[in-house]
Design a protein around this motif. Structure first.
Motif, mmCIF file in Angstrom:
data_model
loop_
_atom_site.group_PDB
_atom_site.id
_atom_site.type_symbol
_atom_site.label_atom_id
_atom_site.label_comp_id
_atom_site.label_asym_id
_atom_site.label_seq_id
_atom_site.Cartn_x
_atom_site.Cartn_y
_atom_site.Cartn_z
ATOM 1 N N ILE A 1 0.830 -1.201 0.000
ATOM 2 C CA ILE A 1 0.000 0.000 0.000
ATOM 3 C C ILE A 1 0.868 1.255 0.000
ATOM 4 C CG2 ILE A 1 -1.651 1.339 1.367
ATOM 5 C CD1 ILE A 1 -2.904 -1.254 2.267
ATOM 6 N N GLY A 2 1.906 1.263 0.833
ATOM 7 C CA GLY A 2 2.803 2.410 0.861
ATOM 8 C C GLY A 2 3.506 2.626 -0.467
ATOM 9 N N PHE A 3 3.948 1.544 -1.093
ATOM 10 C CA PHE A 3 4.599 1.648 -2.407
ATOM 11 C C PHE A 3 3.669 2.286 -3.428
ATOM 12 C CE2 PHE A 3 5.042 -0.131 -6.646
ATOM 13 C CZ PHE A 3 6.351 0.198 -6.961
ATOM 14 N N LEU A 4 2.441 1.789 -3.501
ATOM 15 C CA LEU A 4 1.493 2.306 -4.487
ATOM 16 C C LEU A 4 1.145 3.770 -4.228
ATOM 17 C CD1 LEU A 4 -0.914 -0.767 -4.763
ATOM 18 C CD2 LEU A 4 0.818 -0.038 -6.404
ATOM 19 N N LEU A 5 0.926 4.131 -2.950
ATOM 20 C CA LEU A 5 0.576 5.515 -2.629
ATOM 21 C C LEU A 5 1.714 6.477 -2.965
ATOM 22 C CD1 LEU A 5 -1.315 5.114 0.779
ATOM 23 C CD2 LEU A 5 -2.293 5.599 -1.471
ATOM 24 N N ILE A 6 2.942 6.093 -2.603
ATOM 25 C CA ILE A 6 4.093 6.972 -2.871
ATOM 26 C C ILE A 6 4.347 7.092 -4.367
ATOM 27 C CG2 ILE A 6 6.572 7.259 -2.529
ATOM 28 C CD1 ILE A 6 6.232 5.808 0.153
ATOM 29 N N ALA A 7 4.293 5.961 -5.076
ATOM 30 C CA ALA A 7 4.559 5.981 -6.511
ATOM 31 C C ALA A 7 3.491 6.771 -7.267
ATOM 32 C CB ALA A 7 4.628 4.553 -7.042
ATOM 33 N N ILE A 8 2.224 6.577 -6.911
ATOM 34 C CA ILE A 8 1.141 7.286 -7.596
ATOM 35 C C ILE A 8 1.169 8.775 -7.253
ATOM 36 C CG2 ILE A 8 -1.371 7.500 -7.759
ATOM 37 C CD1 ILE A 8 -1.515 4.468 -7.312
ATOM 38 N N TYR B 1 1.522 11.948 -9.954
ATOM 39 C CA TYR B 1 0.636 13.107 -10.070
ATOM 40 C C TYR B 1 1.379 14.410 -9.778
ATOM 41 C CZ TYR B 1 -3.635 10.398 -10.675
ATOM 42 O OH TYR B 1 -4.606 9.584 -11.178
ATOM 43 N N PHE B 2 2.295 14.358 -8.820
ATOM 44 C CA PHE B 2 3.068 15.561 -8.513
ATOM 45 C C PHE B 2 3.958 15.942 -9.690
ATOM 46 C CE2 PHE B 2 6.954 17.559 -6.860
ATOM 47 C CZ PHE B 2 6.404 18.668 -6.231
ATOM 48 N N ALA B 3 4.535 14.939 -10.353
ATOM 49 C CA ALA B 3 5.390 15.215 -11.508
ATOM 50 C C ALA B 3 4.583 15.808 -12.660
ATOM 51 C CB ALA B 3 6.083 13.930 -11.955
ATOM 52 N N ASN B 4 3.336 15.360 -12.824
ATOM 53 C CA ASN B 4 2.499 15.900 -13.896
ATOM 54 C C ASN B 4 2.036 17.323 -13.602
ATOM 55 O OD1 ASN B 4 2.684 13.645 -15.489
ATOM 56 N ND2 ASN B 4 0.804 12.705 -14.707
ATOM 57 N N MET B 5 1.841 17.638 -12.311
ATOM 58 C CA MET B 5 1.405 18.987 -11.954
ATOM 59 C C MET B 5 2.563 19.968 -11.900
ATOM 60 S SD MET B 5 -1.548 18.367 -9.066
ATOM 61 C CE MET B 5 -0.418 17.489 -7.965
ATOM 62 N N GLU C 1 10.526 14.788 -14.351
ATOM 63 C CA GLU C 1 11.087 13.439 -14.445
ATOM 64 C C GLU C 1 11.896 13.092 -13.205
ATOM 65 O OE1 GLU C 1 13.288 12.986 -17.986
ATOM 66 O OE2 GLU C 1 11.573 13.273 -19.337
ATOM 67 N N ILE C 2 12.619 14.077 -12.673
ATOM 68 C CA ILE C 2 13.401 13.839 -11.457
ATOM 69 C C ILE C 2 12.483 13.538 -10.287
ATOM 70 C CG2 ILE C 2 15.002 14.873 -9.808
ATOM 71 C CD1 ILE C 2 16.175 16.487 -12.084
ATOM 72 N N ALA C 3 11.389 14.281 -10.177
ATOM 73 C CA ALA C 3 10.437 14.066 -9.083
ATOM 74 C C ALA C 3 9.795 12.692 -9.185
ATOM 75 C CB ALA C 3 9.361 15.156 -9.105
ATOM 76 N N GLU C 4 9.455 12.276 -10.378
ATOM 77 C CA GLU C 4 8.826 10.959 -10.555
ATOM 78 C C GLU C 4 9.816 9.844 -10.248
ATOM 79 O OE1 GLU C 4 6.240 8.503 -13.922
ATOM 80 O OE2 GLU C 4 6.985 10.531 -14.315
#
Length: 290
Positions: free
Chosen positions: A172-179, A183-187, A193-196
């Motif tokens: 759950i933590g992996f999915l939440l952090i990765a997702i 979204y943060f990288a897209n905004m 790319e570095i943020a993602e």
């Protein structure tokens, strides 16, 4: 060449009914724990696969114009054509069938045989309905079988609930952090790319740490095993232990500090009184391990 059978939407909907009913059908706490372990393991492993391989149904399905159309309209609302491989419908059907196989305790063989035949028929129809309603491909069905067999093998070897707990927290933590990083990288317009990539690294570290912790609690005597929880001569956790289990240690220390702060703030408004009493030779002291 696989036919589309609209009426198979009925057994397809049985999956949810059987899923809920299974928790009331099991007879012992051991059966309940094993059922819960299996369903949790299947779900978290499937979610990981969905993240790394987000498959989609390859062609569109038209809604029939007969009495089954309401079922397919509801299906379009709640079950999108994503997250195909493996099919959780197939995995759940197999796991629920295996978990409910021995819940009927009858001395009459024909009753036991009739129950198991009915259970097998229901689970088989649920599995077949995934392809006959054009909700899944055969490969998804095969993946669901492989996932269910793997979970059945793993669940029978789980030593305690902490293994499941840490595996679940890790996924759950992996999915939440990765997702969240996606979204943060897209905004963000700067260094997206570095943020993602950074979010993926942190998420992977979180997952590996909790998986190691689950492996540690899978051991016979995890707390006494110095390979996992190394401490220095003064009783503090070593740097090596911190590197392995930093997420859970930080969470634990944070909750501890929050609890201490809460007690200091709210205990000031409470008054405690102690009533003294006399101790004589009739008072007995008993040691207990409870």
């Amino acid at each position: 060449m696989i036919p589309f059978i609209p009426a198979m939407i009925v057994p397809y909907s049985w999956s949810l009914i059987l899923f809920v009913a299974s928790f009331f059908l099991v007879r012992t706490s051991t059966q309940l724990s094993l059922l819960t372990y299996r369903l949790i393991l299947a779900t978290i492993f499937a979610c990981l696969i969905f993240y790394f391989y987000p498959a989609r149904f390859s062609f569109s399905r038209s809604i029939p114009d007969d009495w089954t159309q309401f079922g397919y309209q509801f299906l379009q609302l709640v079950d999108k054509p994503f997250n195909q491989l493996p099919s959780l419908h197939v995995s759940y059907a197999m796991l629920l069938g295996a978990s409910l196989w021995d819940v009927v305790a009858s001395k009459k063989r024909w009753i036991l045989a009739a129950y198991r035949l009915l259970l097998t028929g229901i689970c088989t129809l649920i599995a077949l309905s995934t392809v006959l309603t054009y909700q899944h491909h055969l490969l998804d069905m095969f993946g669901g079988v492989v996932l269910a067999v793997s979970v059945l093998m793993i669940s029978n070897r789980i030593r305690n609930a902490l293994v499941i707990k840490h595996l679940t927290l890790g996924v759950i933590g992996f999915l939440l952090i990765a997702i969240a990083g996606f979204y943060f990288a897209n905004m963000s317009m700067i260094a997206s790319e570095i943020a993602e990539d950074l979010a993926i690294i942190i998420a992977a570290y979180w997952l590996i740490s909790f998986m190691m912790l689950a492996c540690a609690y899978q051991q016979d005597k995890p707390i006494r095993d110095i390979r996992w929880f190394q401490k220095s001569s003064n009783g503090r956790l070593t740097l090596h232990t911190w590197i392995k289990f930093a997420p859970i240690i930080i969470i634990y220390n944070g909750m501890s500090l929050l609890g201490q702060w809460y007690f200091k703030v709210f205990s000031k408004s409470q008054k405690y009184s102690l009533t003294p009493y006399a101790i004589n030779d009739k008072v007995k002291v008993v040691a207990s391990v409870d």
